[in-house]
Every structure is written in C-alpha cells, then in structure tokens.
Design a protein around this motif. Structure first.
Motif, PDB file in Angstrom:
ATOM      1  N   GLY A 204      25.823 -44.990 -24.611  1.00  0.00           N
ATOM      2  CA  GLY A 204      26.721 -44.217 -25.414  1.00  0.00           C
ATOM      3  C   GLY A 204      27.074 -42.693 -24.945  1.00  0.00           C
ATOM      4  O   GLY A 204      28.173 -42.248 -25.350  1.00  0.00           O
ATOM      5  N   ILE A 205      26.193 -42.133 -24.562  1.00  0.00           N
ATOM      6  CA  ILE A 205      26.177 -40.648 -24.017  1.00  0.00           C
ATOM      7  C   ILE A 205      25.307 -40.336 -23.035  1.00  0.00           C
ATOM      8  O   ILE A 205      24.348 -41.140 -22.630  1.00  0.00           O
ATOM      9  CB  ILE A 205      25.579 -39.769 -25.637  1.00  0.00           C
ATOM     10  CG1 ILE A 205      26.282 -38.721 -25.460  1.00  0.00           C
ATOM     11  CG2 ILE A 205      24.185 -39.978 -25.707  1.00  0.00           C
ATOM     12  CD1 ILE A 205      26.347 -37.848 -26.962  1.00  0.00           C
ATOM     13  N   ASP A 206      25.535 -39.231 -22.304  1.00  0.00           N
ATOM     14  CA  ASP A 206      24.955 -38.741 -21.455  1.00  0.00           C
ATOM     15  C   ASP A 206      24.437 -37.208 -21.845  1.00  0.00           C
ATOM     16  O   ASP A 206      25.207 -36.136 -21.948  1.00  0.00           O
ATOM     17  CB  ASP A 206      25.573 -38.582 -19.953  1.00  0.00           C
ATOM     18  CG  ASP A 206      24.634 -37.857 -18.796  1.00  0.00           C
ATOM     19  OD1 ASP A 206      23.467 -37.371 -19.041  1.00  0.00           O
ATOM     20  OD2 ASP A 206      25.240 -37.607 -17.915  1.00  0.00           O
ATOM     21  N   VAL A 207      23.147 -37.040 -22.210  1.00  0.00           N
ATOM     22  CA  VAL A 207      22.682 -35.886 -22.761  1.00  0.00           C
ATOM     23  C   VAL A 207      22.665 -34.804 -21.665  1.00  0.00           C
ATOM     24  O   VAL A 207      22.600 -33.510 -22.209  1.00  0.00           O
ATOM     25  CB  VAL A 207      21.180 -35.879 -23.403  1.00  0.00           C
ATOM     26  CG1 VAL A 207      21.281 -37.108 -24.638  1.00  0.00           C
ATOM     27  CG2 VAL A 207      20.123 -36.343 -22.117  1.00  0.00           C
ATOM     28  N   HIS A 208      22.809 -34.914 -20.602  1.00  0.00           N
ATOM     29  CA  HIS A 208      22.948 -33.805 -19.502  1.00  0.00           C
ATOM     30  C   HIS A 208      24.471 -33.342 -19.329  1.00  0.00           C
ATOM     31  O   HIS A 208      24.600 -32.519 -18.446  1.00  0.00           O
ATOM     32  CB  HIS A 208      22.342 -34.243 -18.400  1.00  0.00           C
ATOM     33  CG  HIS A 208      20.700 -34.574 -18.259  1.00  0.00           C
ATOM     34  ND1 HIS A 208      19.841 -33.438 -18.495  1.00  0.00           N
ATOM     35  CD2 HIS A 208      20.028 -35.663 -18.493  1.00  0.00           C
ATOM     36  CE1 HIS A 208      18.649 -33.841 -18.546  1.00  0.00           C
ATOM     37  NE2 HIS A 208      18.518 -35.076 -18.567  1.00  0.00           N
ATOM     38  N   ALA A 209      25.394 -34.218 -19.982  1.00  0.00           N
ATOM     39  CA  ALA A 209      26.722 -33.578 -19.914  1.00  0.00           C
ATOM     40  C   ALA A 209      27.017 -32.350 -20.586  1.00  0.00           C
ATOM     41  O   ALA A 209      26.233 -32.145 -21.745  1.00  0.00           O
ATOM     42  CB  ALA A 209      27.488 -34.787 -20.229  1.00  0.00           C
ATOM     43  N   PRO A 210      28.036 -31.499 -20.336  1.00  0.00           N
ATOM     44  CA  PRO A 210      28.309 -30.440 -20.930  1.00  0.00           C
ATOM     45  C   PRO A 210      28.650 -30.950 -22.508  1.00  0.00           C
ATOM     46  O   PRO A 210      29.034 -31.908 -22.705  1.00  0.00           O
ATOM     47  CB  PRO A 210      29.748 -30.084 -20.437  1.00  0.00           C
ATOM     48  CG  PRO A 210      29.855 -30.685 -19.007  1.00  0.00           C
ATOM     49  CD  PRO A 210      28.905 -31.995 -19.171  1.00  0.00           C
TER      50      PRO A 210
END
Length: 441
Positions: A204-210
């Motif tokens: 549900g999310i990519d923690v390395h995204a802005p």
C-alpha cells in the motif's frame, strides 16, 4: 489611604505584567496538567489523588491545581487560578485538550476494535502465562538485577521480561499491576513506524517515495522522502525541548491538528544527512498514513485491525488530537504485558501466530542506523549500534519514551524486556548487562 491605594494599583499592575509575560508558559503548564490528568483518570483508570501525587508531581507541573468531573468526563488544570485548560475524554479516542471552539455534542468517529479470541497462554493468546522455570537462568542473579532496578530513586513502575516466548519475570510497584494501562510516550513512535512496515508489506505504500506533502512540491523540501521522515533525517527545522516553550510543547499542548506542525518548517539541513529528533515528524507521518485511506474510519481502524488487536494488545489505546488524528509521537496507553507483545513481534521478525504482519526485511530496515545519528537511531526505533549501552550487545534495539519507558529487544539472548517508570534515573546499561549475565550460555 491614597498611598495604600496607589500601592495596590502598583501590585495589580505588576501581577498583570507577570501574567502577560508568562502566559505562554502558563498555557502549556495548565495544558500538560489537564491532559495528563484526564488521560490518567479516564484511560489509565487511576484516581485524581494518585495522579497528582505521582504523574503530575514534578516541577513545574506540580504548580498546577487539577480537578475532574467523572460524569462529564473532563479534567481541568489551573496555574494559581490565572489560567485554566480543559481536557475531555472521548471513549475510543482517549483524552484531548480542547479550546473554545470544541463542541462536546458533535459526533466523532471511533476505531472498531477486534478482541483477541485466542485462548492460548500469554503472550500469544489471552490465557494465563505458563509457569516456566528455565534451567539455564540464574534466578538469584536475576533477582539482584531486578532489585537494583526497583530501588526507590529509580521510580520503576513495571518490569516484564519475556524469554524464549515465555514470561520469565514480572514485577510491579503497587498500586500498579499487570492490568494497569501505562503511557508509553515516545514508544508510540515505534508503533507509527510499524504501521508503515505493515502497509508497505501489503503493497500500500513505498517508503522510499517522496513525502506526499503538497506544500513542499515547489521548493527544496520536495526532495524529502517518507524514508527520511521515518529516520528523523529530513533536514527540517524542529526544536524538541520539553523544558521550554518549543516546537514540541506548542504542538502537544496548543495545536488542534498535530499532523500539520512540521509541514510549515523550513529546511535547515540536508535530507538524509541531518538527523534531528522530532515528534512533529512522527505526527506528520501519522497524517501521511491518513492520506493512504479513502475515509477517516479506515485510517482509524487500520492501526487496530492490522497490528494492535491482531497481536492481542487489546488494552492499548492511541489517543487522537482534536481533529481525530492519532498522536503517533506520544500518546499510546497499554499494559506492560501488551507493550511486551510489540517487542516480541519484532523479535519474531514480524510474524505472529504464523501470520506475517511485516517482513524480516522491514525489521532490518527499521534497525539500520540513520546517517549522522551516531548509530543511535533507525526508523523510529532506538539502536545500540553506536554502543550507547557499552556492556550490552550492539544488536539490541528499543522503543523508548519520556520518563523511562522502554521495550528492549535483544535478539541474541531471545529476550524482550519492558521497563516503565517515572524517571530515567535507572542505569539501564548495568541493569541489562546484569539480566544478560543471569542467563547461562
């Protein structure tokens, strides 16, 4: 008579000046006292007298006078009668400081709860703990370590030790018991981080995204990632000082929406190269989690459905701000036994009763030292990689909170140790090394 009147006017003028100059401090003092009182009485289920004599009995908070209304479920804190703040208890959401705009009759969403139906023994179920004696544990040595931790100056309230998935030892300072809910303060940050680990594991999310912050899209802050926020390494301005009127005290005791405070801060460093501890960052992360769900109800339920109630931390309650956002930096309450379950989940690399909540890779990520933190900090988790505790293995990591709240995870010794208190006076290095020494190889 004229001289007396003039003197009285002078005294009155001086009082007005003193109050005016100290109003911000009085506001925060009264706010802390009201909030802490409401939470202790209505969440922690303790008396006002006990709260005032323990939790609020330190300078300068002990300058305040507190009162409660059990029927209407509120507490008020007042500093010499010059300024009064009010905190209201809302079932399901905990206590919150309110302002003049607060409408107690307005409806509000509460999280759904998922009670633990597992009848297995503690810690994996709600059954009684197994009475276990380990042949490789020197209980006399362990008792010496415990006695030291519970020395009066240390003000230790609770200790829970899990070893090899069993309850090895527990002790409480009366009237605190195994069923008492205690505030974890900044241990709550590690829960917030864990929610990102769960959401990332679910895709549900990519923690390395802005970081998805609209206000940052047209300036240098657009380079900040969720990863930078999790590591407290964004480069954003923030002052975390509980002894003054600072960013953190203004956020916790003045703001309606605590997820917004960090957003307004400028860059004073470089993302990924300027570590700075910030409760504002954690509450911003709580706001980012809120953005991942279509409704406020889904956001509220996610924390309990996918973590808290799933591992049987049914005593836990995370309090919200006035706008209904979880105060992910500071306000989780639970019994010491339930705090220990969170540590055990990490010890098992995110697996609970054969269900994977997050991956071993997440544990490695969360316990990797943040650049420029001197090996002290990972993703909202404190580390011993920099040997902060010199006689304890470097692999130990912990969830830490104000006034000495700790969950220590020691993978090499298969240990989870919960210590909760009212001070940081205890020599944790000596205590942990003594516990380790009591376990024979």
């Amino acid at each position: 008579m004229k001289i007396l009147k003039r003197a009285l006017w002078v005294v009155l003028a001086l009082i007005i000046v003193v109050v005016y100059l100290n109003y911000p401090k009085l506001n925060i003092l009264a706010g802390y006292s009201a909030k802490n009182t409401a939470s202790s009485v209505f969440v922690g289920e303790r008396s006002l007298a006990f709260t005032d004599s323990t939790d609020n009995n330190f300078s300068p908070i002990n300058l305040t006078t507190d009162k409660i209304n059990r029927d209407e479920q509120w507490a008020k804190g007042s500093v010499y009668g010059l300024l009064t703040r009010k905190a209201v208890y809302r079932p399901g959401l905990g206590a919150v400081l309110v302002n003049d705009d607060f409408d107690p009759a307005a409806p509000y969403a509460v999280p759904n709860r998922y009670p633990n139906a597992n009848l297995a023994p503690y810690p994996f179920g709600k059954g009684a703990a197994v009475d276990t004696t380990f042949s490789h544990v020197d209980y006399a040595k362990l008792q010496v370590a415990v006695d030291s931790l519970f020395a009066p100056k240390n003000k230790t309230r609770a200790l829970v030790i899990l070893h090899k998935d069993q309850l090895l030892y527990e002790k409480y300072s009366a009237p605190i018991t195994k069923d008492s809910k205690l505030l974890g303060w900044s241990m709550t940050k590690s829960i917030t981080s864990t929610m990102f680990g769960i959401l990332q594991t679910q895709g549900g999310i990519d923690v390395h995204a802005p970081a998805p912050i609209e206000a940052w899209k047209n300036d240098e802050r657009k380079k900040i990632t969720i990863h930078n926020l999790l590591q407290m390494n964004s480069g954003l301005e923030w002052v975390e000082d509980y002894n003054t009127i600072s960013d953190v005290t203004k956020m916790l005791f003045l703001e309606e929406d605590m997820t917004q405070t960090q957003i307004t801060k400028p860059l004073v460093g470089t993302p990924n190269a300027t570590w700075n501890y910030s409760s504002g960052t954690t509450n911003l992360l709580s706001g980012i989690l809120r953005q991942q769900f279509a409704s406020h109800q889904e956001y509220l339920d996610f924390w309990y459905r996918e973590l808290i109630d799933k591992i049987g931390m049914n005593s836990m309650l995370i309090e919200t701000d006035m706008n209904g956002n979880y105060v992910g930096s500071s306000y989780a309450w639970a019994t010491p036994r339930d705090w220990a379950k969170l540590g055990l989940l990490y010890l098992h690399n995110g697996c609970w009763n054969n269900e994977e909540l997050f991956t071993e890779d997440w544990v490695k990520y969360a316990t990797t030292p943040t650049p420029t933190s001197d090996g002290w900090y990972g993703a909202q988790i404190w580390l011993n990689a920099g040997k902060r505790y010199p006689d304890v293995p470097k692999s130990m990591y912990s969830f830490n909170g104000y006034q000495g709240q700790n969950v220590f995870i020691l993978p090499e010794q298969d240990l989870v140790i919960v210590r909760m208190g009212l001070t940081k006076n205890a020599d944790i290095n000596v205590f942990l090394s003594a516990v380790i020494a009591s376990i024979k190889n």
